[in-house]
Design a protein around this motif. Structure first.
Motif, PDB file in Angstrom:
ATOM      1  N   UNK A   1       0.842  -1.208   0.000  1.00 18.28           N
ATOM      2  CA  UNK A   1       0.000   0.000   0.000  1.00 18.28           C
ATOM      3  C   UNK A   1       0.876   1.258   0.000  1.00 18.28           C
ATOM      4  N   UNK A   2       1.962   1.210   0.762  1.00 22.28           N
ATOM      5  CA  UNK A   2       2.839   2.381   0.847  1.00 22.28           C
ATOM      6  C   UNK A   2       3.436   2.707  -0.511  1.00 22.28           C
ATOM      7  N   UNK A   3       3.769   1.671  -1.262  1.00 19.51           N
ATOM      8  CA  UNK A   3       4.340   1.912  -2.587  1.00 19.51           C
ATOM      9  C   UNK A   3       3.331   2.632  -3.480  1.00 19.51           C
ATOM     10  N   UNK A   4       2.094   2.173  -3.464  1.00 18.34           N
ATOM     11  CA  UNK A   4       1.160   2.775  -4.431  1.00 18.34           C
ATOM     12  C   UNK A   4       0.609   4.117  -3.944  1.00 18.34           C
ATOM     13  N   UNK A   5       0.441   4.279  -2.643  1.00 15.96           N
ATOM     14  CA  UNK A   5       0.054   5.618  -2.156  1.00 15.96           C
ATOM     15  C   UNK A   5       1.244   6.553  -2.354  1.00 15.96           C
ATOM     16  N   UNK A   6       2.436   5.988  -2.180  1.00 19.47           N
ATOM     17  CA  UNK A   6       3.656   6.788  -2.319  1.00 19.47           C
ATOM     18  C   UNK A   6       3.872   7.336  -3.723  1.00 19.47           C
ATOM     19  N   UNK A   7       3.143   6.818  -4.696  1.00 16.04           N
ATOM     20  CA  UNK A   7       3.242   7.369  -6.046  1.00 16.04           C
ATOM     21  C   UNK A   7       2.685   8.799  -6.089  1.00 16.04           C
ATOM     22  N   UNK A   8       1.700   9.046  -5.252  1.00 16.39           N
ATOM     23  CA  UNK A   8       0.957  10.310  -5.374  1.00 16.39           C
ATOM     24  C   UNK A   8       1.789  11.569  -5.123  1.00 16.39           C
ATOM     25  N   UNK A   9       2.476  11.651  -3.969  1.00 16.53           N
ATOM     26  CA  UNK A   9       3.200  12.900  -3.728  1.00 16.53           C
ATOM     27  C   UNK A   9       4.233  13.214  -4.813  1.00 16.53           C
ATOM     28  N   UNK A  10       4.811  12.214  -5.419  1.00 20.83           N
ATOM     29  CA  UNK A  10       5.808  12.471  -6.455  1.00 20.83           C
ATOM     30  C   UNK A  10       5.163  12.688  -7.818  1.00 20.83           C
ATOM     31  N   UNK A  11       4.109  11.905  -8.104  1.00 21.77           N
ATOM     32  CA  UNK A  11       3.406  12.108  -9.375  1.00 21.77           C
ATOM     33  C   UNK A  11       2.883  13.538  -9.446  1.00 21.77           C
ATOM     34  N   UNK A  12       2.661  14.121  -8.287  1.00 20.77           N
ATOM     35  CA  UNK A  12       2.222  15.515  -8.181  1.00 20.77           C
ATOM     36  C   UNK A  12       3.140  16.458  -8.954  1.00 20.77           C
ATOM     37  N   UNK A  13       4.402  16.042  -9.181  1.00 19.21           N
ATOM     38  CA  UNK A  13       5.354  16.935  -9.843  1.00 19.21           C
ATOM     39  C   UNK A  13       5.771  16.497 -11.245  1.00 19.21           C
ATOM     40  N   UNK A  14       5.238  15.373 -11.712  1.00 21.87           N
ATOM     41  CA  UNK A  14       5.627  14.912 -13.056  1.00 21.87           C
ATOM     42  C   UNK A  14       5.307  15.973 -14.110  1.00 21.87           C
ATOM     43  N   UNK A  15       4.132  16.553 -14.008  1.00 16.32           N
ATOM     44  CA  UNK A  15       3.707  17.505 -15.039  1.00 16.32           C
ATOM     45  C   UNK A  15       4.399  18.861 -14.899  1.00 16.32           C
ATOM     46  N   UNK A  16       5.141  19.051 -13.810  1.00 13.86           N
ATOM     47  CA  UNK A  16       5.807  20.341 -13.611  1.00 13.86           C
ATOM     48  C   UNK A  16       7.327  20.206 -13.541  1.00 13.86           C
ATOM     49  N   UNK A  17       7.843  19.024 -13.750  1.00 12.44           N
ATOM     50  CA  UNK A  17       9.290  18.815 -13.662  1.00 12.44           C
ATOM     51  C   UNK A  17      10.006  19.850 -14.522  1.00 12.44           C
ATOM     52  N   UNK A  18      11.055  20.487 -13.991  1.00 12.78           N
ATOM     53  CA  UNK A  18      11.610  21.665 -14.646  1.00 12.78           C
ATOM     54  C   UNK A  18      12.579  21.395 -15.795  1.00 12.78           C
TER      55      UNK A  18
END
Lengths: 253, 407, 96
Positions: B113-130
């Protein structure tokens, strides 16, 4: 890694790259924009296995985009500092994800095109041929992925059938643009269109779905992406994509 | 069936004949790692998760075979103890105490569960990666997390749990995920801090799990650890670029480390004195080191790394203790830990809502594929072409070989 | 979700390079064989770990039981003459 100022950006798009690689910009933009859209699925896919599959496709496309854009200039300058009107991607790839069926319809239309286009390009004497030879293997898998899902959604439940048909119908009017001439891309466009139509028709038929009727492009809604005319959702997509990079002019990441 | 089929018959792990005795009926239902005995053991697997234990205990009592087993219980227990003591691996179909099974299911599920919930905080920045380079790295990392979730759910399935059931438990809040993911990623630097600190803490926790007594879990962890080594490095590299970048970037990096440091220390769990499961898990060799030991190890690793980064760890009490040969560090605010764990973290609600929504909105897709498969296997049976699917996969396997031969 | 739509489990075997046999890599869920193969490709070979994949429905695997360990495997333990080290060969004899 890169030092640049925002003001250099528009010229990067138009400053005549060697004409033989002129196609790198539109093709690179296609790959970049679709990769971004697929990246939006992260954490939202219908099943875990599909998180992995969609990310693989997005990563392939991003890899293609980086190589192509680097032929034109600095990849980050091109990606992050151009205005909406300077992007040369087809409108199809910028369309929002919608539901999974909508995304799959977009994938089916575009990956079939990309597969055929790269196939022709790989066999040509274009300087992009080596790149196309590598990319064609990647997009063959993307095409297969889209086909497999079109079959399952079309010939799945009543709900999935309806959603898949809706996705195909909604995006149909963006498909005509795929066969418009692209500067620097010397393709047999007639053959491309024929093969594309045959392949897409076969998949749609096998999936018990109907090939959409109606025009493949609108008045000036579709067919203009290559000229820098885009749809409204694209501006928002770019705003999100570029915001951080533009907030720190000249910074390295 | 599979054993008669050419490609499968060459698989060394899968060639045993079906000489199943009545006491082992479920063996034919599948029995590789993941194919934990489905019918009876699925019940046993769920039974092991405390809430339904009574119901299945009754089922089992009604079962004559179980009575036989009970007679042998002491022998089985002794064999299990001996195997664990000798550092042998316990494998899915070995006898194991119910409590061992339930502890593992709970721990592996929480990990998945931690792995898949853990996707969220980082996926939050995929579309904004600089930069495009960072975007590719981040996408690959978030993808890995989905993959790691899959490996771990598979490991839990070898114990008789089903993934759907485990996901249900996550969605209904009956099973937890690591509290660290209830903190928000507010800036790009948080992606770096997660890689360096959160993944760093996770790796410190996970490396000993590669030697865990339960085979499938240990093997999953080997794969996870191997793949995760890039996660921590990319985070560190990202922070280094920021720390050496502009003033604003440096400040962004420091701010992220300030926010993630203490929650990372909490990832090792409560102090040993208050940890309820620790002792038994150590005896079973599910756990190899205590929470406090691992936490200390992590602090000692991080201090010099922070110096190289040019960033400060937000703990005025952090200093080298010559006598202990370790760093002393300040008191952890455990009230925050318990509060976040109970659901009052900044993002608990948000994470669960997104997870549930993805699952619910994906239901029609999963149903469609299942319906398609059912309809087509029926059709195949009707045309007497029952092996078509296997042949297809075989053909695809051969195709891929051919392709690779010509490549 | 009801278990009726849960996709079945598949075992994945990967040949890491030509010349080696397929070995068990792990498992996954998929609605059918074609998708299982593709999911396996995406999940288990994304770091270039394989050149060929097999997928098998987990339910189609028949395995020996740990209870049968003694009758299955012990009898082969007392046949040392099957191993080359069983035989005494005079020193200096080569190529044996």
């Amino acid at each position: 890694m890169t030092t640049h100022s925002a003001s250099t950006s528009p010229s990067a798009a138009t400053s005549a790259p060697a004409s033989s690689t002129a196609a790198a910009l539109p093709l690179g933009d296609d790959a970049l924009v679709l990769s971004h859209r697929l990246g939006e699925w992260a954490g939202h896919a219908p099943v875990l296995e599909e998180e992995v599959a969609l990310a693989n496709i997005a990563l392939d496309l991003l890899g293609q985009a980086r190589v192509l854009l680097s032929l034109v200039g600095d990849e980050d300058e091109l990606a992050y500092l151009r205005e909406e009107r300077a992007f040369r991607n087809v409108q199809l790839v910028e369309q929002p994800n919608g539901d999974f069926a909508h995304t799959i319809a977009r994938q089916l239309y575009f990956s079939t095109y990309q597969h055929l286009m790269y196939g022709q390009l790989a066999a040509s004497d274009s300087p992009l041929a080596p790149l196309a030879a590598k990319a064609v293997k990647e997009v063959a898998y993307h095409q297969d992925h889209a086909e497999q899902w079109t079959l399952r959604l079309g010939d799945g439940t009543a709900e999935s059938h309806e959603r898949m048909q809706r996705g195909l119908d909604a995006l149909w009017r963006f498909t005509g643009e795929l066969f418009e001439p692209v500067a620097g891309l010397d393709l047999d466009r007639e053959a491309l269109r024929e093969r594309w139509t045959a392949m897409v028709t076969a998949v749609i038929g096998k999936a018990t779905l109907t090939v959409p009727e109606g025009p493949q492009s609108g008045a000036w809604t579709a067919g203009a992406g290559r000229e820098g005319l885009h749809t409204e959702p694209f501006g928002r997509m770019l705003a999100e994509m570029q915001h951080l990079h533009r907030s720190h002019p000249g910074a390295s990441w | 069936m599979a054993t008669a089929h050419r490609p499968v018959s060459t698989v060394d792990t899968a060639r045993a004949p079906g000489t199943a005795r009545t006491s082992d009926r479920e063996g034919t239902a599948g029995s590789m790692e993941t194919a934990a005995p489905r019918d009876t053991a699925a019940a046993r697997g769920t039974a092991a998760t405390a809430d339904t234990a009574d119901a299945t205990a009754a089922d089992r009592a009604a079962d004559a075979k179980a009575a036989d087993q009970a007679a042998d219980a002491a022998t089985l227990q002794a064999a299990f103890n001996a195997a664990v003591a000798a550092d042998e691996r316990i494998e899915p179909r070995d006898w194991m105490p119910d409590a061992y099974r339930s502890t593992l299911v709970r721990q592996i599920a929480q990990h998945a569960h931690s792995e898949i919930i853990g996707m969220q905080p980082e996926a939050n920045w995929i579309t904004r990666a600089p930069s495009l380079r960072r975007k590719a790295i981040l996408m690959a990392k978030v993808q890995d997390e989905a993959g790691h979730g899959l490996y771990l759910y598979s490991a839990a399935e070898t114990l008789g749990a089903s993934r759907d059931d485990l996901l249900d438990k996550l969605h209904s809040g009956r099973q937890k995920y690591s509290s660290i993911f209830n903190y928000p990623t507010l800036t790009w630097a948080d992606v770096g801090a997660i890689g360096w600190l959160v993944d760093g803490a996770a790796i410190t926790n996970q490396v000993p799990l590669c030697r865990c007594s339960y085979g499938p879990y240990a093997r999953a962890m080997v794969r996870v650890c191997k793949e995760e080594s890039f996660h921590q490095r990319q985070g560190y590299e990202l922070l280094l670029a920021l720390s050496r970048g502009t003033e604003a970037q440096h400040a962004m990096a420091q701010d992220a480390v300030d926010r993630w440091w203490w929650p990372s220390l909490m990832m090792f769990g409560p102090p040993d004195a208050e940890s309820s499961h620790s002792e038994q898990s150590m005896t079973w060799k599910i756990k190899r080191h205590s929470n406090d030991e691992l936490r200390q190890r992590f602090v000692d690793i991080c201090v010099p790394q922070a110096e190289s980064l040019g960033l400060t760890l937000p703990d005025p009490d952090l200093k080298w203790n010559e006598e202990r040969g370790q760093h002393d560090f300040g008191a952890i605010d455990w009230s925050e830990f318990w509060s976040v764990l109970k659901g009052n973290g900044p993002c608990n609600e948000q994470r669960m809502t997104q997870r549930r929504r993805a699952h619910e909105e994906g239901a029609w897709v999963r149903e469609a594929a299942a319906a398609h498969a059912a309809r087509h296997s029926e059709r195949e049976r009707a045309t007497g072409d029952s092996e078509r699917a296997i042949e297809n996969s075989e053909r695809a396997a051969e195709d891929s070989e051919r392709e690779e031969a010509t490549a | 979700m009801s278990s009726s739509t849960e996709w079945p489990l598949w075992e994945v075997f990967v040949r890491s390079r030509r010349g080696l046999s397929h070995t068990h890599a792990g498992s996954l869920h998929a609605p059918d064989a074609e998708m299982a193969l593709r999911n396996a490709r995406d999940l288990y070979t994304r770091r270039n770990e394989g050149v060929s994949i097999w997928v098998v429905p987990s339910a189609h695997i028949t395995a020996s039981s740990p209870d049968e360990k003694d009758s299955f495997f012990e009898p082969s333990a007392d046949k040392p003459y099957r191993h080359p080290t069983f035989y005494d060969i005079p020193e200096g004899v080569k190529h044996l």
